[in-house]
Design a protein around this motif. Structure first.
Motif, PDB file in Angstrom:
ATOM      1  N   LEU A   1      -9.356 -37.630  10.625  1.00 12.90           N
ATOM      2  CA  LEU A   1      -9.891 -38.642  11.526  1.00 12.90           C
ATOM      3  C   LEU A   1      -9.595 -38.202  12.956  1.00 12.90           C
ATOM      4  O   LEU A   1      -8.444 -37.975  13.314  1.00 12.90           O
ATOM      5  CB  LEU A   1      -9.235 -39.993  11.248  1.00 12.90           C
ATOM      6  CG  LEU A   1      -9.780 -41.188  12.030  1.00 12.90           C
ATOM      7  CD1 LEU A   1     -11.213 -41.493  11.607  1.00 12.90           C
ATOM      8  CD2 LEU A   1      -8.905 -42.423  11.821  1.00 12.90           C
TER       9      LEU A   1
ATOM     10  N   ARG B   1     -13.744 -42.747  15.173  1.00 12.44           N
ATOM     11  CA  ARG B   1     -12.496 -43.490  14.944  1.00 12.44           C
ATOM     12  C   ARG B   1     -12.753 -45.001  14.917  1.00 12.44           C
ATOM     13  O   ARG B   1     -12.255 -45.709  14.036  1.00 12.44           O
ATOM     14  CB  ARG B   1     -11.488 -43.122  16.035  1.00 12.44           C
ATOM     15  CG  ARG B   1     -10.074 -43.583  15.762  1.00 12.44           C
ATOM     16  CD  ARG B   1      -9.074 -42.754  16.563  1.00 12.44           C
ATOM     17  NE  ARG B   1      -9.083 -42.998  17.994  1.00 12.44           N
ATOM     18  CZ  ARG B   1      -9.487 -42.126  18.920  1.00 12.44           C
ATOM     19  NH1 ARG B   1      -9.953 -40.943  18.558  1.00 12.44           N
ATOM     20  NH2 ARG B   1      -9.439 -42.414  20.212  1.00 12.44           N
TER      21      ARG B   1
ATOM     22  N   ASN C   1      -6.669 -48.427  19.566  1.00 15.74           N
ATOM     23  CA  ASN C   1      -6.841 -47.033  19.145  1.00 15.74           C
ATOM     24  C   ASN C   1      -7.831 -46.246  19.990  1.00 15.74           C
ATOM     25  O   ASN C   1      -7.954 -45.027  19.811  1.00 15.74           O
ATOM     26  CB  ASN C   1      -7.284 -47.004  17.681  1.00 15.74           C
ATOM     27  CG  ASN C   1      -6.187 -47.430  16.733  1.00 15.74           C
ATOM     28  OD1 ASN C   1      -5.422 -46.605  16.256  1.00 15.74           O
ATOM     29  ND2 ASN C   1      -6.106 -48.722  16.448  1.00 15.74           N
TER      30      ASN C   1
ATOM     31  N   GLY D   1      -8.658 -37.832  16.830  1.00 10.69           N
ATOM     32  CA  GLY D   1      -7.724 -38.611  17.629  1.00 10.69           C
ATOM     33  C   GLY D   1      -7.878 -38.461  19.122  1.00 10.69           C
ATOM     34  O   GLY D   1      -7.123 -39.058  19.887  1.00 10.69           O
TER      35      GLY D   1
END
Length: 328
Positions: free
Chosen positions: A216, A228, A255, A218
């Protein structure tokens, strides 16, 4: 920069959320534009049919970056670098708008996505700079309404085109269709762990919890944030109450929130998340969280605000606050 997403909670509340990421200090604040508010676009006067709330700034005329109107139509604009195309001249038979004026028209005149689809051909976007920036912002827009339907508006062809948004996420360039195709690179992402595998007599197994999320992305590029946010939106528990739903949206935004200093532009300016907002299209509430604080400020669109003659700006205290448990 910027990331946006929609979310429907188990309490059947529908939200539009966004981060406002920019290198120039925008100094936006929550503002309510009432019904029958007169404003000018391309020197033409127009009155709002609907009132709305969002974050914006008065530059002679109000410029809003997002908002929700009294019918539950919500929108956020995001940067669309090297993709957005506008007209050089006006069109006599259409509504001529600078890109940064579009939200004022949309929230003031349109009550649903169905109506937007019918009337989008009225719009003619022309090249005009934002006064405080000194350049023409390349923009695209994510729009949702009380039904939960979500679309993207892009002008990469020179005309505003309505594109269905099946994943409820939007970031920046490239175009929206590219981002959807790019999700094919993340078929292996899952919330559960991968099973151990045997290579001849040797067993390989996950180091620990979370192996399903290996790969995933980042980083803070637009494609990484899109992937994401899509994964998190699809799997994050929204809780049972409205408050739990709002909290879930902010957890997803955590996030893709950019701290100061980690993303510096070529001109030396710091691109960071200046504020985050969650727009409740069900209860017509606006939740605003500035970078300087963990506090969330709520403002509800009510009849009193909708019927005043002038726009209403709201100030807030950006001071970082804590609760001292020793005092209890």
């Amino acid at each position: 920069m910027c990331t946006s997403l929609t979310l429907t909670s188990h309490a059947n509340h529908h939200f539009l959320a966004r981060t406002m990421d920019f290198g120039f200090q925008l100094d936006g604040r929550p503002v309510v534009i009432p019904r029958n508010y007169e404003w000018k676009h391309q020197q033409e006067a127009q009155k709002t049919k609907y009132g709305f709330i969002g974050t914006g700034r008065n530059l002679g005329e109000y410029f809003l970056a997002d908002g929700v109107n009294e019918k539950g139509l919500a929108v956020a604009e995001l940067y669309f670098l090297n993709e957005a195309k506008y007209h050089e001249s006006t069109h006599e038979e259409k509504v001529n708008l600078a890109p940064h004026e579009f939200i004022m028209w949309l929230l003031g005149q349109i009550g649903s996505i169905a109506q937007l689809r019918e009337r989008i051909t009225e719009i003619h976007l022309v090249e005009e700079a934002i006064p405080m920036l000194g350049f023409i912002p390349p923009l695209h827009f994510i729009v949702t309404d009380k039904t939960g339907e979500t679309v993207v508006l892009e002008s990469d062809s020179g005309e505003m085109v309505v594109k269905d948004n099946p994943v409820g996420v939007m970031t920046n360039s490239p175009d929206f269709g590219w981002h959807l195709k790019n999700l094919n690179n993340y078929l292996s992402i899952q919330p559960t762990n991968f099973s151990a595998k045997k290579i001849e007599e040797y067993v390989i197994q996950p180091f620990g919890q979370g192996s399903g999320t290996f790969g995933l992305p980042g980083g803070y590029t637009s494609p990484e944030r899109f992937a994401r946010a899509t994964f998190l939106r699809a799997l994050t528990s929204t809780g049972e109450t409205v408050e739990e739903g709002i909290n879930a949206v902010f957890k997803i935004l955590d996030n893709v929130t950019i701290p100061k200093g980690v993303n510096i532009k070529d001109d030396g300016s710091i691109d960071y998340t200046q504020y985050r907002a969650v727009l409740d299209v069900t209860e017509l509430a606006y939740y605003f969280n500035p970078y300087e604080s963990q506090e969330v400020f709520k403002l509800t669109l009510d009849e009193a605000l909708l019927n005043v003659k002038e726009a209403t700006e709201f100030t807030y205290d950006p001071t970082f606050k804590t609760t001292n448990l020793n005092a209890n």
